[in-house]
Scaffold this active site. Structure first.
Site, PDB file in Angstrom:
ATOM      1  N   ILE A   1       2.524 -46.187  -1.663  1.00  0.00           N
ATOM      2  CA  ILE A   1       1.838 -47.120  -2.192  1.00  0.00           C
ATOM      3  C   ILE A   1       2.864 -48.062  -2.931  1.00  0.00           C
ATOM      4  O   ILE A   1       2.529 -49.340  -2.677  1.00  0.00           O
ATOM      5  CB  ILE A   1       1.071 -46.395  -3.428  1.00  0.00           C
ATOM      6  CG1 ILE A   1      -0.075 -45.679  -2.955  1.00  0.00           C
ATOM      7  CG2 ILE A   1       0.433 -47.547  -4.104  1.00  0.00           C
ATOM      8  CD1 ILE A   1      -0.745 -44.774  -3.936  1.00  0.00           C
TER       9      ILE A   1
ATOM     10  N   TYR B   1       0.174 -31.787 -13.469  1.00  0.00           N
ATOM     11  CA  TYR B   1       0.061 -33.171 -12.646  1.00  0.00           C
ATOM     12  C   TYR B   1      -1.005 -33.839 -13.622  1.00  0.00           C
ATOM     13  O   TYR B   1      -0.911 -35.143 -13.792  1.00  0.00           O
ATOM     14  CB  TYR B   1      -0.407 -33.104 -11.347  1.00  0.00           C
ATOM     15  CG  TYR B   1      -0.359 -34.291 -10.692  1.00  0.00           C
ATOM     16  CD1 TYR B   1       0.674 -35.039 -10.254  1.00  0.00           C
ATOM     17  CD2 TYR B   1      -1.668 -34.520 -10.204  1.00  0.00           C
ATOM     18  CE1 TYR B   1       0.370 -36.568  -9.783  1.00  0.00           C
ATOM     19  CE2 TYR B   1      -1.856 -35.861  -9.603  1.00  0.00           C
ATOM     20  CZ  TYR B   1      -0.891 -36.891  -9.481  1.00  0.00           C
ATOM     21  OH  TYR B   1      -0.969 -37.963  -8.828  1.00  0.00           O
TER      22      TYR B   1
HETATM   23  N1  LIG Z   1      -1.441 -40.507  -2.895  1.00  0.00           N
HETATM   24  C1  LIG Z   1      -2.494 -40.467  -3.379  1.00  0.00           C
HETATM   25  O1  LIG Z   1      -3.576 -39.897  -2.799  1.00  0.00           O
HETATM   26  C2  LIG Z   1      -2.470 -40.716  -5.024  1.00  0.00           C
HETATM   27  C3  LIG Z   1      -3.651 -40.514  -5.904  1.00  0.00           C
HETATM   28  C4  LIG Z   1      -3.561 -40.640  -7.013  1.00  0.00           C
HETATM   29  C5  LIG Z   1      -2.601 -41.392  -7.479  1.00  0.00           C
HETATM   30  N2  LIG Z   1      -1.439 -41.541  -6.960  1.00  0.00           N
HETATM   31  C6  LIG Z   1      -0.228 -41.967  -7.567  1.00  0.00           C
HETATM   32  O2  LIG Z   1       0.375 -42.906  -6.909  1.00  0.00           O
HETATM   33  C7  LIG Z   1       1.663 -43.197  -7.168  1.00  0.00           C
HETATM   34  C8  LIG Z   1       2.459 -43.394  -5.730  1.00  0.00           C
HETATM   35  O3  LIG Z   1       2.339 -42.298  -5.236  1.00  0.00           O
HETATM   36  P1  LIG Z   1       2.469 -42.222  -3.531  1.00  0.00           P
HETATM   37  O4  LIG Z   1       1.173 -41.611  -3.288  1.00  0.00           O
HETATM   38  O5  LIG Z   1       2.765 -43.574  -3.155  1.00  0.00           O
HETATM   39  O6  LIG Z   1       3.569 -41.026  -3.148  1.00  0.00           O
HETATM   40  P2  LIG Z   1       4.665 -40.896  -2.699  1.00  0.00           P
HETATM   41  O7  LIG Z   1       4.670 -41.437  -1.158  1.00  0.00           O
HETATM   42  O8  LIG Z   1       5.454 -39.556  -2.813  1.00  0.00           O
HETATM   43  O9  LIG Z   1       5.751 -41.946  -3.500  1.00  0.00           O
HETATM   44  C9  LIG Z   1       6.169 -41.578  -4.837  1.00  0.00           C
HETATM   45  C10 LIG Z   1       7.424 -42.358  -5.093  1.00  0.00           C
HETATM   46  O10 LIG Z   1       8.123 -41.868  -6.448  1.00  0.00           O
HETATM   47  C11 LIG Z   1       9.326 -41.874  -6.311  1.00  0.00           C
HETATM   48  N3  LIG Z   1       9.762 -40.633  -7.220  1.00  0.00           N
HETATM   49  C12 LIG Z   1       9.469 -39.361  -7.491  1.00  0.00           C
HETATM   50  N4  LIG Z   1      10.245 -38.844  -8.194  1.00  0.00           N
HETATM   51  C13 LIG Z   1      10.847 -39.958  -8.838  1.00  0.00           C
HETATM   52  C14 LIG Z   1      12.053 -39.750  -9.868  1.00  0.00           C
HETATM   53  N5  LIG Z   1      12.516 -38.822 -10.681  1.00  0.00           N
HETATM   54  N6  LIG Z   1      12.555 -41.128 -10.026  1.00  0.00           N
HETATM   55  C15 LIG Z   1      12.273 -42.106  -9.519  1.00  0.00           C
HETATM   56  N7  LIG Z   1      11.318 -42.300  -8.371  1.00  0.00           N
HETATM   57  C16 LIG Z   1      10.796 -40.976  -8.171  1.00  0.00           C
HETATM   58  C17 LIG Z   1       9.586 -41.071  -4.813  1.00  0.00           C
HETATM   59  O11 LIG Z   1      10.925 -41.424  -4.627  1.00  0.00           O
HETATM   60  P3  LIG Z   1      11.424 -40.318  -3.284  1.00  0.00           P
HETATM   61  O12 LIG Z   1      11.059 -40.806  -2.278  1.00  0.00           O
HETATM   62  O13 LIG Z   1      12.898 -40.464  -3.424  1.00  0.00           O
HETATM   63  O14 LIG Z   1      11.028 -38.849  -3.611  1.00  0.00           O
HETATM   64  C18 LIG Z   1       8.864 -42.234  -4.307  1.00  0.00           C
HETATM   65  O15 LIG Z   1       9.375 -43.413  -3.785  1.00  0.00           O
HETATM   66  C19 LIG Z   1       1.958 -42.060  -8.181  1.00  0.00           C
HETATM   67  O16 LIG Z   1       2.155 -42.306  -9.201  1.00  0.00           O
HETATM   68  C20 LIG Z   1       0.940 -41.041  -7.729  1.00  0.00           C
HETATM   69  O17 LIG Z   1       0.886 -40.021  -8.740  1.00  0.00           O
HETATM   70  C21 LIG Z   1      -1.390 -41.477  -5.556  1.00  0.00           C
END
Ligand SMILES: NC(=O)c1ccc[n+]([C@@H]2O[C@H](COP(=O)([O-])OP(=O)(O)OC[C@H]3O[C@@H](n4cnc5c(N)ncnc54)[C@H](OP(=O)(O)O)[C@@H]3O)[C@@H](O)[C@H]2O)c1
Length: 388
Positions: A83, A233
């Site tokens: 995202i 979480y």
């Molecule tokens: N996907 C869903 O269905 C969903 C639903 C509800 C909420 N969300 C929220 O949306 C947000 C984005 O998630 P996403 O779905 O896009 O997941 P994603 O594809 O796993 O992306 C997560 C990002 O956060 C980074 N990250 C993780 N640990 C970190 C750290 N210690 N320091 C700095 N960056 C870090 C990751 O970096 P790396 O690639 O280096 O690990 C990646 O760039 C999150 O806050 C998540 O909780 C997602």
């Protein structure tokens, strides 16, 4: 001499029967192969239309306004994938100077080059930020402040979900540490820049998982009991909302707004810690192609909160599918939000905020000029130097 069809006793047909007319009728009624073909075609078209509508519904609304933000300074955390990457891409397309705050410089660089190519915007910067290390957060802020005198938009997007129990560099439970505490320190250290640049915005990416969460005052770090999704979480995503609401009251009258959102269920790398059997993972992968939002669709609510001119002045809200939603009682508890704020300050080593900010009822009375409250907490240098 042959008699007319069906007209005489010499023909094999009963009287009144016309084989030519019967044959024409058969053709018109699409019997046999063609009947099946047309029937199957109609079913396919009908099912496809239903699936198309369902998919459109699942993808949710799109932020359609075309307003640009040329030259605005933006930080997006965790934007090398998912995202965050789509969010950074759209902001870059609209002319922003985007600081990509990622923990892995290599992955960040790959995403930066891709976004630069797609957006034709050269104003993208690869900066290292590991939210699991308070020192890394401080280093990031120090460098950023040396490079920029303003910050128009901060997007707290990075997150980790349902990982096996592990600790951050500072000994915090990983999900609370990265999703909440790292962003808590980052935001507080950047508040002075946001205030100087007002009107400015903070967007916090939370999750509907907060509905299942509770702030466990007796075991905030899940030391006694660790439940990776339902416990840690969900707690961290509830913390995102309580943080948003508390900060919104503290920033009243400063011109800085803060809102949070649930992006939907989105097909990203967030499920990387999924530990079920391989066949289940593959089955879910296939299903998710159709039934789950794309990262682009998942970025739309963030983009609305970040960009929509009609959101100017709106603060403290929780949004999903670009609509503001009411919160459950445990996500609007000012008592829990106050407790969590104080606890977070202690954990990340910030001085306690002004007593006038302790109760949301009194908030905003003393921090409008940045002389007290969270904006006064920043403790890194602000010398501006040339960007490398
Ligand atoms: N996907 C869903 O269905 C969903 C639903 C509800 C909420 N969300 C929220 O949306 C947000 C984005 O998630 P996403 O779905 O896009 O997941 P994603 O594809 O796993 O992306 C997560 C990002 O956060 C980074 N990250 C993780 N640990 C970190 C750290 N210690 N320091 C700095 N960056 C870090 C990751 O970096 P790396 O690639 O280096 O690990 C990646 O760039 C999150 O806050 C998540 O909780 C997602």
């Amino acid at each position: 001499m042959s008699s007319a069809p069906g007209s005489g006793s010499g023909t094999p047909f009963p009287p009144g029967f016309d084989p030519a007319a019967e044959s024409a009728e058969k053709t018109l009624c699409f019997r046999g192969f063609w009947a099946w073909f047309v029937l199957i075609l109609l079913i396919v078209v009908f099912v496809s239309a239903i699936m198309w509508l369902l998919r459109k519904f699942i993808q949710g609304p799109i932020y359609r306004k075309t307003n640009r933000i040329d030259g605005k300074v933006v930080i997006v955390t965790g934007c090398n994938t998912g995202i965050g990457k789509e969010t950074a891409l759209e902001l870059a397309k609209r002319g922003a100077r985007v600081y990509m705050a990622c923990r892995d410089p290599g992955r960040c660089e790959a995403a930066r080059l891709e976004i630069m190519k797609k957006s034709q915007n050269q104003q993208l910067f690869n900066r290292t930020l590991d939210l699991g290390s308070l020192q890394s957060v401080r280093n990031f802020v120090e460098r950023f402040k040396a490079e920029e005198t303003r910050l128009d938009l901060l997007i707290n997007n990075a997150g980790v979900m349902a990982c096996p129990r592990s600790l951050t560099a500072d000994g915090f439970e990983q999900q609370l540490g990265v999703n909440h505490l790292g962003h808590f320190l980052l935001t507080n250290l950047l508040l002075d820049r946001l205030k100087q640049s007002a009107p400015s915005r903070i967007v916090v990416v939370s999750s509907a998982a907060h509905l299942l969460g509770r702030i466990n005052r007796d075991d905030l770090m899940s030391e006694k009991k660790y439940s990776k999704f339902l416990g840690a979480y969900s707690q961290s995503k509830l913390a995102n909302i309580l943080f948003t609401r508390k900060l919104a009251t503290m920033l009243k009258d400063t011109g800085v707004t803060v809102n949070c959102c649930h992006p939907g269920v989105v097909r990203t790398e967030l499920n990387r810690h999924f530990s079920g059997p391989a066949w289940m993972k593959s089955a879910l992968e296939v299903l998710s192609i159709y039934l789950i939002k794309t990262p682009k669709a998942g970025a739309q609510t963030t983009l609305k909160l970040a960009l929509d001119p009609s959101m100017e002045g709106s603060t403290g809200g929780y949004y999903s599918d670009c609509i503001r939603w009411p919160l459950v009682p445990w996500a609007r508890s000012t008592d829990t939000a106050d407790w969590l704020w104080r606890e977070s300050e202690k954990l990340v080593g910030l001085p306690p905020s002004s007593p006038t900010n302790e109760s949301p009822a009194n908030n905003g009375t003393s921090n409008g000029n940045g002389s007290s409250g969270p904006g006064a907490m920043q403790s890194v240098d602000t010398v501006v130097v040339n960007r490398s």
